[in-house]
Scaffold this motif. Structure first.
Motif, PDB file in Angstrom:
ATOM      1  N   GLY A 167       0.822  -1.207   0.000  1.00 22.76           N
ATOM      2  CA  GLY A 167       0.000   0.000   0.000  1.00 22.76           C
ATOM      3  C   GLY A 167       0.851   1.249   0.000  1.00 22.76           C
ATOM      4  O   GLY A 167       0.521   2.250  -0.662  1.00 22.76           O
ATOM      5  N   THR A 168       1.962   1.204   0.718  1.00 23.97           N
ATOM      6  CA  THR A 168       2.881   2.343   0.738  1.00 23.97           C
ATOM      7  C   THR A 168       3.544   2.537  -0.615  1.00 23.97           C
ATOM      8  O   THR A 168       3.761   3.664  -1.053  1.00 23.97           O
ATOM      9  N   MET A 169       3.869   1.445  -1.299  1.00 24.75           N
ATOM     10  CA  MET A 169       4.439   1.566  -2.648  1.00 24.75           C
ATOM     11  C   MET A 169       3.501   2.347  -3.559  1.00 24.75           C
ATOM     12  O   MET A 169       3.937   3.224  -4.315  1.00 24.75           O
ATOM     13  N   VAL A 170       2.216   2.019  -3.493  1.00 24.77           N
ATOM     14  CA  VAL A 170       1.243   2.723  -4.334  1.00 24.77           C
ATOM     15  C   VAL A 170       1.119   4.183  -3.892  1.00 24.77           C
ATOM     16  O   VAL A 170       1.045   5.088  -4.735  1.00 24.77           O
ATOM     17  N   ASP A 171       1.108   4.432  -2.589  1.00 20.58           N
ATOM     18  CA  ASP A 171       1.059   5.815  -2.093  1.00 20.58           C
ATOM     19  C   ASP A 171       2.237   6.627  -2.628  1.00 20.58           C
ATOM     20  O   ASP A 171       2.079   7.794  -3.005  1.00 20.58           O
ATOM     21  N   LEU A 172       3.420   6.023  -2.639  1.00 22.45           N
ATOM     22  CA  LEU A 172       4.613   6.720  -3.131  1.00 22.45           C
ATOM     23  C   LEU A 172       4.457   7.116  -4.594  1.00 22.45           C
ATOM     24  O   LEU A 172       5.004   8.134  -5.037  1.00 22.45           O
ATOM     25  N   ALA A 173       3.708   6.307  -5.342  1.00 21.31           N
ATOM     26  CA  ALA A 173       3.543   6.566  -6.770  1.00 21.31           C
ATOM     27  C   ALA A 173       2.517   7.656  -7.054  1.00 21.31           C
ATOM     28  O   ALA A 173       2.665   8.413  -8.018  1.00 21.31           O
ATOM     29  N   ILE A 174       1.479   7.749  -6.236  1.00 23.31           N
ATOM     30  CA  ILE A 174       0.375   8.658  -6.564  1.00 23.31           C
ATOM     31  C   ILE A 174       0.433   9.980  -5.808  1.00 23.31           C
ATOM     32  O   ILE A 174      -0.268  10.925  -6.170  1.00 23.31           O
ATOM     33  N   ASP A 175       1.249  10.066  -4.773  1.00 27.25           N
ATOM     34  CA  ASP A 175       1.311  11.288  -3.960  1.00 27.25           C
ATOM     35  C   ASP A 175       2.678  11.944  -4.128  1.00 27.25           C
ATOM     36  O   ASP A 175       3.692  11.409  -3.673  1.00 27.25           O
ATOM     37  N   GLU A 176       2.713  13.091  -4.738  1.00 29.02           N
ATOM     38  CA  GLU A 176       3.981  13.750  -5.062  1.00 29.02           C
ATOM     39  C   GLU A 176       4.665  14.391  -3.862  1.00 29.02           C
ATOM     40  O   GLU A 176       5.755  14.941  -3.997  1.00 29.02           O
ATOM     41  N   GLN A 177       4.047  14.315  -2.690  1.00 26.25           N
ATOM     42  CA  GLN A 177       4.733  14.821  -1.500  1.00 26.25           C
ATOM     43  C   GLN A 177       5.912  13.931  -1.115  1.00 26.25           C
ATOM     44  O   GLN A 177       6.829  14.350  -0.413  1.00 26.25           O
ATOM     45  N   TYR A 178       5.882  12.678  -1.577  1.00 33.39           N
ATOM     46  CA  TYR A 178       6.967  11.749  -1.257  1.00 33.39           C
ATOM     47  C   TYR A 178       8.142  11.994  -2.189  1.00 33.39           C
ATOM     48  O   TYR A 178       7.971  12.218  -3.385  1.00 33.39           O
ATOM     49  N   ASN A 179       9.334  11.926  -1.639  1.00 32.77           N
ATOM     50  CA  ASN A 179      10.537  12.129  -2.441  1.00 32.77           C
ATOM     51  C   ASN A 179      11.713  11.426  -1.801  1.00 32.77           C
ATOM     52  O   ASN A 179      11.710  11.148  -0.594  1.00 32.77           O
ATOM     53  N   GLY A 180      12.717  11.130  -2.597  1.00 32.47           N
ATOM     54  CA  GLY A 180      13.936  10.534  -2.080  1.00 32.47           C
ATOM     55  C   GLY A 180      13.837   9.038  -1.860  1.00 32.47           C
ATOM     56  O   GLY A 180      13.170   8.321  -2.600  1.00 32.47           O
ATOM     57  N   ILE A 181      14.493   8.568  -0.796  1.00 33.32           N
ATOM     58  CA  ILE A 181      14.637   7.143  -0.515  1.00 33.32           C
ATOM     59  C   ILE A 181      13.774   6.751   0.682  1.00 33.32           C
ATOM     60  O   ILE A 181      13.725   7.467   1.686  1.00 33.32           O
ATOM     61  N   TYR A 182      13.125   5.599   0.565  1.00 26.51           N
ATOM     62  CA  TYR A 182      12.342   5.031   1.666  1.00 26.51           C
ATOM     63  C   TYR A 182      12.723   3.563   1.833  1.00 26.51           C
ATOM     64  O   TYR A 182      12.962   2.862   0.855  1.00 26.51           O
ATOM     65  N   HIS A 183      12.760   3.124   3.084  1.00 27.92           N
ATOM     66  CA  HIS A 183      12.988   1.716   3.377  1.00 27.92           C
ATOM     67  C   HIS A 183      11.663   1.069   3.760  1.00 27.92           C
ATOM     68  O   HIS A 183      11.009   1.496   4.722  1.00 27.92           O
ATOM     69  N   LEU A 184      11.264   0.064   2.998  1.00 28.31           N
ATOM     70  CA  LEU A 184      10.008  -0.648   3.236  1.00 28.31           C
ATOM     71  C   LEU A 184      10.329  -2.063   3.693  1.00 28.31           C
ATOM     72  O   LEU A 184      10.342  -3.016   2.906  1.00 28.31           O
ATOM     73  N   VAL A 185      10.622  -2.194   4.985  1.00 23.04           N
ATOM     74  CA  VAL A 185      10.992  -3.490   5.552  1.00 23.04           C
ATOM     75  C   VAL A 185      10.198  -3.725   6.829  1.00 23.04           C
ATOM     76  O   VAL A 185       9.785  -2.783   7.510  1.00 23.04           O
TER      77      VAL A 185
END
Length: 281
Positions: A193-211
């Motif tokens: 769900g976070t992967m999809v959020d990162l794609a559709i919301d331009e407020q996200y930027n840079g690097i994220y760790h999804l673990v």
């Protein structure tokens, strides 16, 4: 329109989430691999992809495609460069991109320092890790997002091979596995769900760790999986001193709320559907 590159395990989970949210999407693949309810994919090459993105009015891409076989990358560095560097560079020049990356971008990390989103690698150990790191740099240069995962497993299997959790659960044999490679695994249903959020919301930027929360090694990971699944075959651990994999590759999720512990996710996974009855896509 959201584009999804790839048809493997990660892409299968992304597609399930997009369907759940009823978000318009299209799948791009190099081959006519099965992709479940989404039907057939659109075939692409590096040369044709820009026109396809425009034709289908794609506004963001979740790039799950990669050459991730470490041995294959060592044998054919050119294919690794094409898949892990050239392709994300092309995508980033045309649309917003979420690039699925890996803990293997890091070095051996003998001192076991925390690997946060802001930790700089001192040099990846393999061609796979090096090309993924270079791909990350190209994505970031084009204002894209990097989502690093580690040793993923989940409900939707890859059409190519089982993930490690199913291998450990289903194997009828005793196993001896590395106990000197440390990581935080990624339970895909928790993070997709976070992967999809990162794609559709331009407020996200840079690097994220999804673990997932919690550090482990391959032997301990398999031992816990077998315990929950009541597979009584023995799992032992031994040092491998593998020069192509980080010794301490556990990623720290510092920019998002933490995901649940991998053991909790593993118990849910093993006590749900039987491994051989996993959802087929």
């Amino acid at each position: 329109m959201i584009g999804v590159l790839g048809t493997g395990q990660v892409a299968q989970h992304v597609l399930a989430e997009l369907r759940r949210r009823a978000l318009p999407h299209i799948v791009f693949s190099r081959s006519a691999a099965p992709i479940g309810e989404s039907g057939v994919s659109v075939l692409y090459t590096e040369a044709t992809l820009p026109d396809l993105l425009r034709e289908h009015k794609v506004t963001s891409v979740i790039n799950c495609a990669a050459q991730r076989d470490i041995v294959a990358c060592e044998k054919d560095p050119g294919s690794a460069v094409t898949a892990n560097v050239v392709l994300p560079t092309i995508i980033g020049q045309h649309v917003r991109q979420v690039y699925i990356s890996t803990d293997y971008v890091f070095d051996r990390n003998e001192e076991c320092r925390p690997l946060t989103e802001f930790t700089e690698s001192k040099g990846a150990l393999s061609i796979y890790g090096t090309t993924k790191w270079k791909g990350e740099q190209m994505v970031l240069a084009n204002n894209g997002v990097v989502a690093r995962i580690s040793s993923p497993w989940g409900l939707y299997p890859s059409p190519f091979k089982p993930h490690f959790a199913d291998f450990a659960i289903m194997s009828p044999n005793a196993l001896d596995l590395p106990n000197d490679q440390h990581f935080n695994p990624t339970y895909l249903p928790d993070v997709v769900g976070t992967m999809v959020d990162l794609a559709i919301d331009e407020q996200y930027n840079g690097i994220y760790h999804l673990v997932s929360s919690g550090k482990t090694d391959w032997a301990a990971f398999a031992q816990i999986a077998r315990r929950f699944r009541k597979n009584k075959q023995k799992v032992t651990g031994s040092a491998r001193n593998d020069k192509t994999r980080p010794k301490h590759g556990a990623l720290v999720n510092g920019r998002l709320l933490p995901f649940r512990h991998w053991m909790i996710a593993m118990e849910e996974y093993c006590r749900g559907q039987l491994a051989e009855e996993r959802i087929k896509r």
